[in-house]
Design a protein around this motif. Sequence first.
Motif, PDB file in Angstrom:
ATOM      1  N   PHE A  95       5.432   3.456   7.266  1.00 20.40           N
ATOM      2  CA  PHE A  95       6.236   3.098   6.093  1.00 20.40           C
ATOM      3  C   PHE A  95       5.432   2.356   5.028  1.00 20.40           C
ATOM      4  O   PHE A  95       5.895   2.199   3.903  1.00 20.40           O
ATOM      5  N   ILE A  96       4.239   1.895   5.394  1.00 20.00           N
ATOM      6  CA  ILE A  96       3.385   1.295   4.367  1.00 20.00           C
ATOM      7  C   ILE A  96       2.606   2.436   3.730  1.00 20.00           C
ATOM      8  O   ILE A  96       1.700   3.012   4.321  1.00 20.00           O
ATOM      9  N   LYS A  97       3.008   2.786   2.514  1.00 22.64           N
ATOM     10  CA  LYS A  97       2.418   3.956   1.875  1.00 22.64           C
ATOM     11  C   LYS A  97       0.973   3.717   1.460  1.00 22.64           C
ATOM     12  O   LYS A  97       0.199   4.640   1.293  1.00 22.64           O
ATOM     13  N   GLY A  98       0.628   2.467   1.272  1.00 28.70           N
ATOM     14  CA  GLY A  98      -0.730   2.156   0.831  1.00 28.70           C
ATOM     15  C   GLY A  98      -0.683   1.097  -0.258  1.00 28.70           C
ATOM     16  O   GLY A  98       0.300   0.353  -0.357  1.00 28.70           O
ATOM     17  N   VAL A  99      -1.740   1.048  -1.032  1.00 29.50           N
ATOM     18  CA  VAL A  99      -1.800   0.039  -2.090  1.00 29.50           C
ATOM     19  C   VAL A  99      -2.002   0.731  -3.436  1.00 29.50           C
ATOM     20  O   VAL A  99      -2.566   1.817  -3.510  1.00 29.50           O
ATOM     21  N   ILE A 100      -1.535   0.083  -4.479  1.00 27.88           N
ATOM     22  CA  ILE A 100      -1.800   0.565  -5.830  1.00 27.88           C
ATOM     23  C   ILE A 100      -2.363  -0.567  -6.671  1.00 27.88           C
ATOM     24  O   ILE A 100      -2.334  -1.737  -6.266  1.00 27.88           O
ATOM     25  N   ASN A 101      -2.871  -0.191  -7.825  1.00 20.90           N
ATOM     26  CA  ASN A 101      -3.392  -1.163  -8.772  1.00 20.90           C
ATOM     27  C   ASN A 101      -2.298  -1.484  -9.769  1.00 20.90           C
ATOM     28  O   ASN A 101      -1.924  -0.655 -10.588  1.00 20.90           O
ATOM     29  N   LEU A 102      -1.766  -2.677  -9.684  1.00 21.14           N
ATOM     30  CA  LEU A 102      -0.766  -3.093 -10.661  1.00 21.14           C
ATOM     31  C   LEU A 102      -1.457  -4.050 -11.628  1.00 21.14           C
ATOM     32  O   LEU A 102      -1.522  -5.248 -11.386  1.00 21.14           O
ATOM     33  N   ARG A 103      -1.993  -3.502 -12.671  1.00 23.86           N
ATOM     34  CA  ARG A 103      -2.706  -4.287 -13.692  1.00 23.86           C
ATOM     35  C   ARG A 103      -3.668  -5.300 -13.062  1.00 23.86           C
ATOM     36  O   ARG A 103      -3.643  -6.482 -13.366  1.00 23.86           O
ATOM     37  N   GLY A 104      -4.477  -4.788 -12.174  1.00 24.21           N
ATOM     38  CA  GLY A 104      -5.523  -5.643 -11.617  1.00 24.21           C
ATOM     39  C   GLY A 104      -5.189  -6.265 -10.277  1.00 24.21           C
ATOM     40  O   GLY A 104      -6.061  -6.784  -9.606  1.00 24.21           O
ATOM     41  N   ASP A 105      -3.924  -6.230  -9.902  1.00 24.88           N
ATOM     42  CA  ASP A 105      -3.558  -6.730  -8.587  1.00 24.88           C
ATOM     43  C   ASP A 105      -3.449  -5.560  -7.616  1.00 24.88           C
ATOM     44  O   ASP A 105      -2.946  -4.492  -7.978  1.00 24.88           O
ATOM     45  N   ILE A 106      -3.917  -5.785  -6.407  1.00 24.31           N
ATOM     46  CA  ILE A 106      -3.806  -4.750  -5.378  1.00 24.31           C
ATOM     47  C   ILE A 106      -2.505  -5.006  -4.627  1.00 24.31           C
ATOM     48  O   ILE A 106      -2.358  -6.024  -3.955  1.00 24.31           O
ATOM     49  N   VAL A 107      -1.555  -4.102  -4.786  1.00 21.97           N
ATOM     50  CA  VAL A 107      -0.195  -4.356  -4.337  1.00 21.97           C
ATOM     51  C   VAL A 107       0.213  -3.312  -3.296  1.00 21.97           C
ATOM     52  O   VAL A 107       0.031  -2.113  -3.514  1.00 21.97           O
TER      53      VAL A 107
END
Lengths: 738, 160
Positions: B52-64
């Motif tokens: 269920f953890i799809k992964g991480v994305i870049n939210l304006r410089g934060d790894i979310v």
Amino acid sequence: MDNLSQFNEAFFEEAQEHLETMETMLLDYDVDYPDIEDLNSVFRAAHSIKGGSAIFGFTAMTGLTHVMENMLDRARNEELSLTNELITVLLETVDVLKDILHSYRNDEEIDWDVVETNKAILEKELDLAMSGQAGNDQAELDSDVQQAESGGKEASEADEGFGFFDQSYDSDDEDGFGFFDEDISVSASIHSDEDDQGFGFFDETLDSSPDDSNDGFGFFDDAPAAPTKEKKADDDEIEGFGFFESESDDVNDGDVASKDSDSSAAKNPSDAGAKDDGFGFFDESMKARHEQDKIDDKQGYGLYPKEKNEPSSKVATAPRTTKTKPATKPAETKSSEATSIRVETVKIDKLVNLVGELVITQSMLNLIGNEVQESVAEKMMGALAELERNTREIQEAVMSVRMLPISFVFNRFPRLVRDLSVKMEKQIELVIEGASTEIDKNLVEKISDPLTHLIRNSVDHGIEKPDVRKAAGKLEKGTVRLSALQKGGEIVISILDDGAGLNRERIVAKAEEKGIELPDPLTDEAVWQLIFAPGFSTAAEVTDVSGRGVGMDVVRRNIESLGGRVEINSSEGAGTEFVISLPLTLAILDGMCVEAEQQIFVVPLVNIVESIQPMPEQIRVIKGSKILWAREEYWPLVDIGRVLGGRAESIDQLDLSESIIVLVETAKSRFGLVVDTLVGQQQVVIKSLERHYRRVDGVAGATIMGDGGVALILDVDSLIQFISSDLGGASYAVRAAG
Amino acid sequence: MPSEQQGSASTMPTREFLTFVLGDETYALDIMTVKEIRGYEATTKIANAPEFIKGVINLRGDIVPIIDLRIKFGIGEPTYNEWTIVIMLNIHERIVGIVVDGVSDVMNLEDEEVKPAPEFGVAFDSKYLHGLATLEDHMVIIVDIEALISSDELGLFETA
């Protein structure tokens, strides 16, 4: 008085620096060959703190620094020779002052007991030290000390008195505040003329020459400042300053004080009333002291302006002094002030973050630039190349702002070692090398505790007692060598002692006793690493220095959390060395981007030995696991596509001839990373994965690529656990590395 | 017994909730925890993380991190298309994105409108629920999103 708080902050910063200067100087002080210049520096630092704390109403510091000053003044006048005991007392005082400063800074309650106790000790030591000196000195000392005491105790008075200063500062030009530094240097320079005028204020007491008392104003005596004052004669505050001028004209005139106050009063009639409370203390208390007038003595030491009976306008002149001095003494101030500024770290951090974003944007532009149509493509590429270069330069410049010499950490250790060796009755010399090596500011803060622990450890467990050393045929004085140097992308810090070395049998026995699993094979290296196990301590008895066994595992954890590692070299009877390797910076990394299972990963360049496309004959199968033969060695393999990319099949079922193997090396091991392709080398900004998520095995962090996507940065050290061969895993790798 | 608005910033009797859809059910969460709402974008997979953890994305410089509640609780079909929505949440100073089938509305609820949650019949464990409410004859399940996101069950945050 909100605007005063900013000056408070400036004072705290300054006082902190002065305290550090004092500490360093005192530590360097050689009791056998005293250096008067050093003493002068310590004295100046103490005096600056005294002056500053008095003005801001930090009375706890004022009283203490005053007594300190007395001692130092006698020492530099060669009336008293500083013994090691006295240095220790002075250093303790510096500690107390640091505590007080900290309390004031954080609006905490001042521990007056400690302050008074320390002052009493200091006074007693001074008394003792001076008791051999001339009788009249002693008498004066008593009154002096008494004054200081009453000064400290009458804190409320002091506050009252200095409230005046506060107000005057408020209404006055605030520039005045720099003056602590300034008049110190002035007074020092004057003093170096071998002229009593300089610090007359203090000298008088000692010399007990009655007509010197007025020269106390020599404190402000500043001949070079005179021209400036005249230029600004239209300013009525500045006019008050004129009085210094007259003084500097006839320094040796016994009537200076009265003349001064007359002239200044005359020049400044409107201010005279208000200024009464102020610096009258300089001459008043001096006189009081000389007359041995007990009643006056009780009014407190001069800094507490109890004596308001003699009108003089000196108060207002004090801040003026400051204002004019920087201008008139450019040579003195330039060296220290013009070369650096204070910047809040948050501002720098913000800058670093912004530059990180800029680097990402620049990579994005590069990608877009590649798609630009023919007509402008060439121009575009030129501009992009320019942008890339500028971005890189900005990045380097900003990163260098964050770099600090490691001496910021190292400087506290001479004191530590000195204190510990006194406490433990050992003779230890601390040698520091490479203190100018630069290291990221964040690392400076974080490396301090582990280093402190390791040094304590070397002093406590490493270096033997003098008699033991002598029996072993060593010099009685042990040496701890602390060094730092930059090696590639790493900072290597070494703590080397010439003590007894680690005792292999005892460590193994202890580990067994504590139920710690023994590594196999039991190499020396592996045994030494046992001391980092939680709860491990071989010290026969727990001292308050070390030996509780809580530290070493924390040391290793702290260092590893910084992306560093600790190694131990030890040889029985000859000593032990702890070698800490740390990355240069925590923020940016040179990496090789690789692709596995359609995902990009970044391998830190420092770890990479070579990237190869393996020939079929280089891949051997041992016990059903594939292993690479390259560079005359076997390399276990870690399949990135499998362990991080989520591919189901293991490499043992794959043909590796199409893959790339990146040979990596860490302190602990060597192995090969199996990836699909190499993408390219790139500098990446390290972003924390833990900030919003959590730690992931094998991953050191994440970064943002040119297309805005996220790539994971591999943590090569922790990938060892994924070594696919069953040939003893990590320990095999260690042997391969050896 | 609507559990007392644990961790809620508001002390007003009325609170605002963002309603969202998972499968056939409408859920609501405290709007104060919502940072922003954005479309789903490709994530970078995290090794050895639960599905269920799809992964991480870049939210304006934060790894979310991005989690898909549909997978976690087995509600609806985990499809990803241009209408798939991610609600970015601010929980305990961390940012977490949750994938939902859609965001429908903002509703105001008074405390007494919130009914206790049943022990069964809902995909979520009742300890992550504030209760139930009714909106235009629909049942809305009010999720204690802070408790859910910071729970050990999701394992998003390392328990110190």
